[in-house]
Design an enzyme around this catalytic site. Sequence first.
Site, PDB file in Angstrom:
ATOM      1  N   SER A  40     -23.487  63.404 -17.921  1.00 44.33           N
ATOM      2  CA  SER A  40     -22.771  62.481 -18.816  1.00 44.33           C
ATOM      3  C   SER A  40     -21.438  62.076 -18.197  1.00 44.33           C
ATOM      4  O   SER A  40     -21.026  62.599 -17.163  1.00 44.33           O
ATOM      5  CB  SER A  40     -22.522  63.146 -20.179  1.00 44.33           C
ATOM      6  OG  SER A  40     -21.524  64.151 -20.063  1.00 44.33           O
ATOM      7  N   SER A  42     -18.361  62.462 -19.469  1.00 38.75           N
ATOM      8  CA  SER A  42     -17.211  63.075 -20.140  1.00 38.75           C
ATOM      9  C   SER A  42     -16.106  63.512 -19.195  1.00 38.75           C
ATOM     10  O   SER A  42     -14.986  63.762 -19.626  1.00 38.75           O
ATOM     11  CB  SER A  42     -17.658  64.274 -20.971  1.00 38.75           C
ATOM     12  OG  SER A  42     -18.092  65.333 -20.147  1.00 38.75           O
ATOM     13  N   LYS A 119     -16.106  71.068 -18.314  1.00 37.65           N
ATOM     14  CA  LYS A 119     -14.880  70.450 -18.815  1.00 37.65           C
ATOM     15  C   LYS A 119     -13.694  71.023 -18.032  1.00 37.65           C
ATOM     16  O   LYS A 119     -13.838  71.935 -17.217  1.00 37.65           O
ATOM     17  CB  LYS A 119     -14.667  70.750 -20.309  1.00 37.65           C
ATOM     18  CG  LYS A 119     -15.833  70.405 -21.218  1.00 37.65           C
ATOM     19  CD  LYS A 119     -16.042  68.915 -21.401  1.00 37.65           C
ATOM     20  CE  LYS A 119     -17.230  68.647 -22.317  1.00 37.65           C
ATOM     21  NZ  LYS A 119     -17.534  67.202 -22.418  1.00 37.65           N
ATOM     22  N   SER A 226     -15.680  62.447 -24.851  1.00 40.98           N
ATOM     23  CA  SER A 226     -15.947  63.840 -24.513  1.00 40.98           C
ATOM     24  C   SER A 226     -16.060  64.687 -25.774  1.00 40.98           C
ATOM     25  O   SER A 226     -15.183  64.647 -26.643  1.00 40.98           O
ATOM     26  CB  SER A 226     -14.823  64.390 -23.621  1.00 40.98           C
ATOM     27  OG  SER A 226     -14.981  65.770 -23.384  1.00 40.98           O
TER      28      SER A 226
END
Length: 278
Positions: A40, A42, A119, A226
């Site tokens: 993705s 994010s 992250k 996100s």
Amino acid sequence: MAETEKSGNAFVETIKTIVYALLIAGVFRTIFFQPFWIPSGSMKETLLIGDFLFVNKVAYGYSYASCPSLRLQRFGIDVDAKDICGFFDGDNTRLFGGEPERGDVVVFRHPVSGRDYIKRLVGLPGDRVQMKAGVLNLNGRPVEVEDAGTFEEVMEPQGPQRIRPRCANGAVGDGGMCIKERQIETLPNDVQHTILNIGPQRVDDTGVYTVPEGHYFFIGDNRDNSLDSRVPAAANGVGFVPYENLIGRADRIMFSSAGRSMLFFWTWRGDRFFKAVQ
């Protein structure tokens, strides 16, 4: 008869070789490095959809989360790390544990779903974390943010999941230029990285989150796209992540493909091969 025996022995040796290779690969993946595809957007622009990297498992030591999960939905295979190493779960400790640093890009297990997420670590145990008007505040003070132009990408389906990006310049048709605001964020330990924004969002203003002991707070660099610790896990977010859920640190991109498959060589991003993750 001798030829039959030789054929049988050759077959057995081949099976042994395959089994040994799989065992070695499994041990290598469990102890040292785990491959990870970026699914993705994010973490744009630090990580793009289709980036392939190896996660450094040595960096933080080992817990039940260090055991690999194997999910092949097409074949009905769904083996979770807890199915293999769940007996290590529950004490929030690690073997040969190392402390992560603020600013590390980390792969971790979601506290509820068990899925792997990637992250940036911004909140350490005991920190007070808050978002104010889109600016990250740590322990009552805003982090330094500097405007750095824009991030531009073509509006088109990205990666195997065919995800379309979100843009600051409104609705953009396929083939148009999707623009996001770009800034350089400097954390208190002087770690610098780029962040992207598309406009005011619900998570741009939050209450104060006090990170519990033995837990961490994560945010994606693509701030308006996100799912992270700014939303509690009970509300379909991520919330605080336990120490034992850390899998490893992302250090370097090994390969990158902008297409639906890594076999589409014309979509390879040669400028991202072996690029350090910052």
